[in-house]
Design an enzyme around this catalytic site. Structure first.
Site, mmCIF file in Angstrom:
data_model
loop_
_atom_site.group_PDB
_atom_site.id
_atom_site.type_symbol
_atom_site.label_atom_id
_atom_site.label_comp_id
_atom_site.label_asym_id
_atom_site.label_seq_id
_atom_site.Cartn_x
_atom_site.Cartn_y
_atom_site.Cartn_z
ATOM 1 N N CYS A 243 48.844 67.601 20.296
ATOM 2 C CA CYS A 243 50.001 66.831 20.761
ATOM 3 C C CYS A 243 49.730 66.240 22.142
ATOM 4 O O CYS A 243 48.870 65.379 22.290
ATOM 5 C CB CYS A 243 51.252 67.702 20.715
ATOM 6 S SG CYS A 243 52.794 66.754 20.748
ATOM 7 N N HIS A 325 51.406 69.038 14.958
ATOM 8 C CA HIS A 325 51.331 70.484 15.193
ATOM 9 C C HIS A 325 50.787 71.182 13.947
ATOM 10 O O HIS A 325 51.536 71.447 13.004
ATOM 11 C CB HIS A 325 52.711 71.039 15.547
ATOM 12 C CG HIS A 325 53.130 70.720 16.943
ATOM 13 N ND1 HIS A 325 52.933 71.578 17.996
ATOM 14 C CD2 HIS A 325 53.699 69.612 17.473
ATOM 15 C CE1 HIS A 325 53.375 71.034 19.115
ATOM 16 N NE2 HIS A 325 53.851 69.828 18.815
ATOM 17 N N GLU A 327 50.046 74.241 13.531
ATOM 18 C CA GLU A 327 50.642 75.572 13.319
ATOM 19 C C GLU A 327 51.990 75.479 12.627
ATOM 20 O O GLU A 327 52.382 76.372 11.888
ATOM 21 C CB GLU A 327 50.777 76.301 14.656
ATOM 22 C CG GLU A 327 51.924 75.881 15.532
ATOM 23 C CD GLU A 327 51.779 74.507 16.158
ATOM 24 O OE1 GLU A 327 52.760 74.015 16.731
ATOM 25 O OE2 GLU A 327 50.684 73.917 16.077
#
Length: 358
Positions: A243, A325, A327
């Protein structure tokens, strides 16, 4: 009903129902996510912003601390069509003003048409429109929050996953989500989380195998120390970023960044991998993007909707970044293998897995 006013840049004032009292100001943005409100509200990337949920009901599965991405709520205020009592009570405890009974379809349309905008919020028994307008008048542009990294970063180094048998990661905390650290620790890495303004001496003390630049809020050009670290170590260490981290890496290697009209925020952003041709669904939260990666980085993935860079790799150096992202709590989990790729960069070439021939 508790009074609540939302003053938008341009002079339009919305009236809603107050659910958590207080005054606030920030950049008005929206997310299309319909689950993961706990994760969104504790994501440090929302610092200095007012978060609008486009999904009409927020809070229908309660509030559980184990889902939090940090130790507090980061948006300055929250807007929704309907907030449940659990979420409203949580925001009140956190001191974050909240307003519902708004036509969030109209709010989202305003943001999409006019871009992310300044706004002021006033919620309470005796507040007036003028209180919200006063907050709006005092609101700064996101690029003017030059010390925003200090608001979301650790003050002192911390260590996670001690005793792991894998690589050592120096993670520069520009507002890291807890699940990023967890994803690295789950792969046996030892993660040293360093402040956003860490020095080369701080990094050398860790003796890392990988330098990792985290996500975070604000304008990447305000993270001069992190940019300098990438410049310092890119010839000696594998470098990764997520990011804001992608934007910082790009700036360090000669690229440029720019502010987007209203950014990408939600859990259904399609990303195309240029090498494989595969499209994956991703979670995103950013208002800036890489405009030009420069000569030292190549675009490996793009956003299907607007062609903005979603992944970069080094042209002749071990660098890998993602704008989204990987995750992605609570999901989707299409891209978790990014962390395997990051840690693989630190392995000796002789031990790296070689893809089998078709």
């Amino acid at each position: 009903m508790t009074a609540a006013y939302v003053a938008l840049e341009g002079g339009h004032v919305l009236e809603g129902r107050g659910r958590a009292p207080g005054t606030a100001r920030g950049e008005l943005v929206f997310t299309t996510a319909y689950t993961g409100y706990e994760e969104s509200l504790t994501d440090p990337s929302y610092e200095e912003q007012v978060l609008t949920f486009s999904y009409p009901l927020i809070g229908n599965y309660g509030v559980r601390e184990e889902r939090f991405e940090s130790d507090r709520v980061h948006p300055r205020a929250v807007l929704a069509r309907e907030l449940t009592g659990d979420v409203a009570e949580w925001l009140a405890e956190e001191g974050v003003p909240a307003v519902d009974h708004l036509d969030t379809r109209e709010v989202v349309t305003d943001i999409r048409d006019g871009g992310a905008m300044k706004c002021g919020i006033a919620v309470g028994e005796d507040v007036t429109e003028e209180d919200a307008l006063a907050e709006l008048e005092a609101c700064k542009a996101m690029s003017d929050h030059t010390e925003i990294g200090e608001q979301v970063s650790v003050a002192e180094p911390t260590v996670h996953g001690e005793g792991g048998d894998g690589q050592t990661v120096a993670l520069i905390d520009c507002g890291v989500k807890g699940s990023i650290v967890d994803s690295l620790v789950a792969r046996d890495a030892t993660v040293h989380v360093l402040p956003h303004d860490a020095t080369p001496a701080d990094v050398d003390a860790v003796d890392p195998d990988v330098l990792f630049i985290s996500n975070g809020p604000g304008d990447p050009e305000n993270y001069e120390a992190a940019v300098s670290l990438v410049e310092e170590y890119v010839d000696d260490l594998p470098v990764a970023g997520i990011c804001l981290g992608q934007q910082i890496v790009s700036l360090a290697l000669g690229g440029t960044t720019e502010k987007m009209a209203f950014g990408h925020r939600g859990v259904n952003q399609p990303v195309l991998d240029l090498e494989s041709g595969q499209v994956v669904m991703t979670t995103q939260n950013h208002g800036y993007t890489v405009a030009d990666p420069g000569d030292n980085l190549e675009v490996s993935q793009i956003n299907v909707n607007d062609d903005t860079p979603e992944g970069l790799v080094g042209s002749d150096c071990p660098v890998i970044t993602r704008q989204y992202h990987p995750e992605a709590n609570p999901g989707p989990h299409d891209t978790l293998d990014f962390f395997d790729d990051v840690l693989a960069m630190a392995e000796p070439e002789s031990t790296r897995a070689v893809p089998a021939d078709d």
